[in-house]
Design an enzyme around this catalytic site. Structure first.
Site, short mmCIF file in Angstrom:
data_model
loop_
_atom_site.label_atom_id
_atom_site.label_comp_id
_atom_site.label_asym_id
_atom_site.label_seq_id
_atom_site.Cartn_x
_atom_site.Cartn_y
_atom_site.Cartn_z
N THR A 1 2.06 2.76 -10.64
CA THR A 1 2.99 2.41 -9.56
C THR A 1 4.03 3.51 -9.38
O THR A 1 4.41 3.84 -8.25
CB THR A 1 3.67 1.07 -9.86
OG1 THR A 1 2.67 0.07 -10.05
CG2 THR A 1 4.57 0.65 -8.71
N HIS B 1 7.58 2.77 -1.40
CA HIS B 1 6.96 1.51 -1.02
C HIS B 1 7.78 0.33 -1.53
O HIS B 1 8.07 -0.61 -0.78
CB HIS B 1 5.54 1.40 -1.59
CG HIS B 1 4.63 2.49 -1.13
ND1 HIS B 1 4.24 2.62 0.19
CD2 HIS B 1 4.01 3.49 -1.80
CE1 HIS B 1 3.42 3.66 0.31
NE2 HIS B 1 3.26 4.20 -0.88
#
Length: 350
Positions: free
Chosen positions: A40, A50
């Site tokens: 991530t 994001h």
């Protein structure tokens, strides 16, 4: 203190950053011993932001702007909040990554990973790629007599265990794991520790070799083999009972859809940013179940992860690709993982 600070896409800087304040009544302050880089983090680095609230405050944490990365860490307690019990200065702990309220309908049902005000350390507030960080005591667990080099895998293994538990795999089932990164490889090790036959799929020979050492019975190099055909061949033409998709790429989902058996189960762990058309007709006619898995439930998965690591410490050594200093977190960590050169977790040693 020094910290790896996210400023935006392709902009992570190892820089001086304010020390965290004295811990609040519910918090521990940790002196970081080890931290690791998650897929991530790489996703945020290469194509984000994001999840990181650079331009607008996060609705739960309130943070906005540059942020210290790192949601996988092991630290020594350097400060204890006023109402915290069970921890003392000098204890070595591993925190979970997610912070939940404990009172909403999902928390009351034990699904703290779906909390209405959920936020993640290292994505929505400053994290552990720094010399010090404050974390809630309630998401922290002692590592006991385990080494920090083993305990650093507890949080990613907890995520893997949450995915494995939800797959409902039993001994005798055939499971395919697609993507052997920081979650896929520990998930494969967790399946094999439960006596489940596993088929490993990746495009990296080095990661496939790690999967072999973790107990995979069949290795498929999707860069030069037809993964679906090989899975079908390995399962007598039937397809896999369960497919765990951790890669987050369209090819991984396509492989899962075409390699799962009738009545089988596809469990999605990887984050799919691209549109992903599904063959809904086949899902219905073959009664294929799709489920998803989000992070972990701290009270359940983190203690189980520590217990599994103490019993099988090789899960950590097999899952770790490199150990680097904080100064090299961009070239030898984020960039290395983004390019596909890393064969497992990259751990930062403080």
């Amino acid at each position: 203190m020094l910290a790896a600070v996210y400023h935006g896409r392709r902009d992570v800087r190892v820089q001086e950053w304010p020390d965290p304040p004295s811990p609040a009544p519910h918090e521990l302050q940790l002196e970081i011993l080890r931290a690791s880089i998650c897929g991530t983090d790489v996703d945020e680095f290469t194509s984000g932001p994001h999840l990181i609230p650079i331009d607008a405050p996060h609705p739960a944490s309130g943070h906005v702007g540059p942020l210290v990365l790192g949601h996988e860490m092991v630290g020594r307690v350097a400060g204890v909040g006023a109402d915290v019990t069970g921890f003392a200065v000098g204890d070595v702990v591993v925190p979970g990554s997610g912070v939940s309220c404990g009172t909403c309908r999902w928390c009351r049902a034990g699904r703290t990973n779906l909390c209405a005000t959920y936020y993640t350390v290292g994505l929505h507030v400053d994290g552990g790629l720094a010399e010090r960080v404050n974390v809630p005591a309630r998401i922290s667990r002692s590592i006991g007599d385990a080494s920090p080099d083993v305990a650093i895998m507890a949080q990613p293994l907890a995520v893997a265990l949450h995915a494995v538990r939800g797959s409902e795999a039993e001994a005798g089932a055939t499971v395919v794991v697609i993507g052997l990164g920081g979650i896929g490889l520990p998930a494969l090790a967790a399946f094999t520790a439960r006596g489940v036959e596993t088929i490993a799929v990746d495009v990296s020979p080095a990661r496939l070799d790690a999967a072999k050492r973790s107990g995979a019975s069949v290795l498929i190099d999707a860069s030069r083999q037809d993964a679906v055909a090989e899975i079908r061949r390995a399962t007598g033409g039937n397809g896999a009972d369960i497919v765990l998709e951790t890669s987050g790429v369209p090819q991984g989902l396509a492989t899962a859809m075409n390699a799962v058996s009738r009545g089988g189960h596809i469990r999605l762990v990887g984050l799919h940013r691209d549109p992903s058309p599904l063959n809904l007709t086949r899902l219905v006619l073959d009664e294929i179940r799709i489920s998803t898995s989000k992070v972990h439930i701290c009270d359940q998965d983190l203690p189980e992860a520590m217990a599994l690591l103490k019993e099988h410490p090789h899960i950590a050594s097999t899952s770790i690709d490199a150990v680097i200093p904080l100064a090299d977190v961009v070239p030898d960590g984020l960039e290395r993982m983004a390019s596909g050169r890393a064969t497992g977790k990259v751990v930062v040693m403080f």
